[in-house]
Design a protein around this motif. Structure first.
Motif, mmCIF file in Angstrom:
data_model
loop_
_atom_site.group_PDB
_atom_site.id
_atom_site.type_symbol
_atom_site.label_atom_id
_atom_site.label_comp_id
_atom_site.label_asym_id
_atom_site.label_seq_id
_atom_site.Cartn_x
_atom_site.Cartn_y
_atom_site.Cartn_z
ATOM 1 N N VAL A 162 0.817 -1.221 0.000
ATOM 2 C CA VAL A 162 0.000 0.000 0.000
ATOM 3 C C VAL A 162 0.849 1.267 0.000
ATOM 4 N N LYS A 163 2.137 1.131 0.150
ATOM 5 C CA LYS A 163 3.004 2.298 0.236
ATOM 6 C C LYS A 163 2.905 3.122 -1.039
ATOM 7 N N GLY A 164 2.731 4.420 -0.866
ATOM 8 C CA GLY A 164 2.576 5.321 -1.996
ATOM 9 C C GLY A 164 1.137 5.512 -2.424
ATOM 10 N N ARG A 165 0.226 4.665 -1.929
ATOM 11 C CA ARG A 165 -1.196 4.783 -2.260
ATOM 12 C C ARG A 165 -2.036 5.153 -1.047
ATOM 13 N N PHE A 166 -1.643 4.677 0.114
ATOM 14 C CA PHE A 166 -2.389 4.924 1.353
ATOM 15 C C PHE A 166 -1.616 5.913 2.225
ATOM 16 N N ALA A 167 -2.365 6.645 3.030
ATOM 17 C CA ALA A 167 -1.740 7.583 3.975
ATOM 18 C C ALA A 167 -2.487 7.533 5.295
ATOM 19 N N ILE A 168 -1.738 7.320 6.366
ATOM 20 C CA ILE A 168 -2.316 7.293 7.699
ATOM 21 C C ILE A 168 -2.062 8.636 8.378
ATOM 22 N N SER A 169 -3.029 9.079 9.157
ATOM 23 C CA SER A 169 -2.866 10.304 9.929
ATOM 24 C C SER A 169 -3.743 10.215 11.160
ATOM 25 N N ARG A 170 -3.528 11.118 12.083
ATOM 26 C CA ARG A 170 -4.339 11.127 13.295
ATOM 27 C C ARG A 170 -4.574 12.559 13.744
ATOM 28 N N ASP A 171 -5.693 12.735 14.420
ATOM 29 C CA ASP A 171 -6.038 14.021 14.999
ATOM 30 C C ASP A 171 -6.338 13.761 16.471
ATOM 31 N N ASN A 172 -5.391 14.048 17.322
ATOM 32 C CA ASN A 172 -5.563 13.729 18.739
ATOM 33 C C ASN A 172 -6.640 14.577 19.393
ATOM 34 N N ALA A 173 -6.888 15.746 18.842
ATOM 35 C CA ALA A 173 -7.952 16.587 19.392
ATOM 36 C C ALA A 173 -9.328 15.977 19.134
ATOM 37 N N LYS A 174 -9.419 15.184 18.075
ATOM 38 C CA LYS A 174 -10.690 14.543 17.721
ATOM 39 C C LYS A 174 -10.713 13.062 18.069
ATOM 40 N N ASN A 175 -9.624 12.572 18.675
ATOM 41 C CA ASN A 175 -9.535 11.155 19.057
ATOM 42 C C ASN A 175 -9.789 10.232 17.864
ATOM 43 N N THR A 176 -9.220 10.577 16.740
ATOM 44 C CA THR A 176 -9.509 9.859 15.508
ATOM 45 C C THR A 176 -8.231 9.603 14.714
ATOM 46 N N VAL A 177 -8.162 8.428 14.140
ATOM 47 C CA VAL A 177 -7.095 8.096 13.190
ATOM 48 C C VAL A 177 -7.749 7.822 11.840
ATOM 49 N N TYR A 178 -7.057 8.207 10.782
ATOM 50 C CA TYR A 178 -7.591 8.102 9.423
ATOM 51 C C TYR A 178 -6.694 7.230 8.560
ATOM 52 N N LEU A 179 -7.305 6.670 7.542
ATOM 53 C CA LEU A 179 -6.547 5.976 6.510
ATOM 54 C C LEU A 179 -7.097 6.436 5.163
ATOM 55 N N GLN A 180 -6.344 7.276 4.488
ATOM 56 C CA GLN A 180 -6.710 7.727 3.153
ATOM 57 C C GLN A 180 -6.205 6.702 2.154
ATOM 58 N N MET A 181 -7.107 6.149 1.369
ATOM 59 C CA MET A 181 -6.757 5.092 0.428
ATOM 60 C C MET A 181 -7.022 5.587 -0.989
ATOM 61 N N ASN A 182 -5.971 5.694 -1.769
ATOM 62 C CA ASN A 182 -6.060 6.150 -3.149
ATOM 63 C C ASN A 182 -5.638 5.030 -4.098
ATOM 64 N N SER A 183 -5.986 5.202 -5.352
ATOM 65 C CA SER A 183 -5.612 4.231 -6.392
ATOM 66 C C SER A 183 -5.941 2.808 -5.948
ATOM 67 N N LEU A 184 -7.139 2.639 -5.479
ATOM 68 C CA LEU A 184 -7.534 1.344 -4.945
ATOM 69 C C LEU A 184 -7.558 0.271 -6.015
ATOM 70 N N LYS A 185 -7.218 -0.940 -5.588
ATOM 71 C CA LYS A 185 -7.167 -2.095 -6.471
ATOM 72 C C LYS A 185 -8.120 -3.163 -5.943
ATOM 73 N N PRO A 186 -8.565 -4.055 -6.800
ATOM 74 C CA PRO A 186 -9.442 -5.140 -6.323
ATOM 75 C C PRO A 186 -8.814 -5.940 -5.184
ATOM 76 N N GLU A 187 -7.510 -6.069 -5.183
ATOM 77 C CA GLU A 187 -6.849 -6.834 -4.114
ATOM 78 C C GLU A 187 -6.826 -6.098 -2.780
ATOM 79 N N ASP A 188 -7.287 -4.860 -2.760
ATOM 80 C CA ASP A 188 -7.445 -4.141 -1.492
ATOM 81 C C ASP A 188 -8.762 -4.493 -0.803
#
Length: 123
Positions: free
Chosen positions: A63-89
């Motif tokens: 997933v490297k180069g396609r996905f991006a993880i981030s977090r917002d501690n003020a919102k108690n939330t972690v995100y996973l942005q997934m781009n260029s998705l493939k059927p194997e995802d």
């Protein structure tokens, strides 16, 4: 800590989705966070992880180069942005938390798990 993942759905190959994982019950910034996925008939596998303040991240090679993880501690939330998705995802995606501010890349490193959200990528 309780975790709730959401944001999954059906998307065409090449599309994008953003998963969110909301945490409650403890001080979110005291936990490293990870995303894992499990496809039908396969073992749960590591996708990405982030340390307590977002300053350090790690990705699976697939997933490297396609996905991006981030977090917002003020919102108690972690995100996973997934781009260029493939059927194997296609998989159920789980978020996980580990006390101690660092992260791990194996399932055994995590203390808490959410219920998962299904991502389906059509070809």
């Amino acid at each position: 800590v309780q975790l709730q993942a959401f944001g999954g759905g059906l998307v065409q190959a090449g599309g994008s989705l953003r998963l969110s994982c909301a945490a409650s019950g403890r001080t979110f910034s005291n936990y490293g966070m990870g995303w894992f996925r499990q496809a039908p008939g396969k073992e749960r596998e590591f996708v990405s992880a982030v340390n307590w303040n977002g300053g350090s991240t790690h990705y699976a090679a697939s997933v490297k180069g396609r996905f991006a993880i981030s977090r917002d501690n003020a919102k108690n939330t972690v995100y996973l942005q997934m781009n260029s998705l493939k059927p194997e995802d296609t998989a159920v995606y789980y978020c996980a938390a580990v006390a101690g501010r660092n992260y791990y890349i194996t399932t055994r490193g995590y203390d808490y798990w959410g219920h998962g959200t299904l991502v389906t990528v059509s070809s």
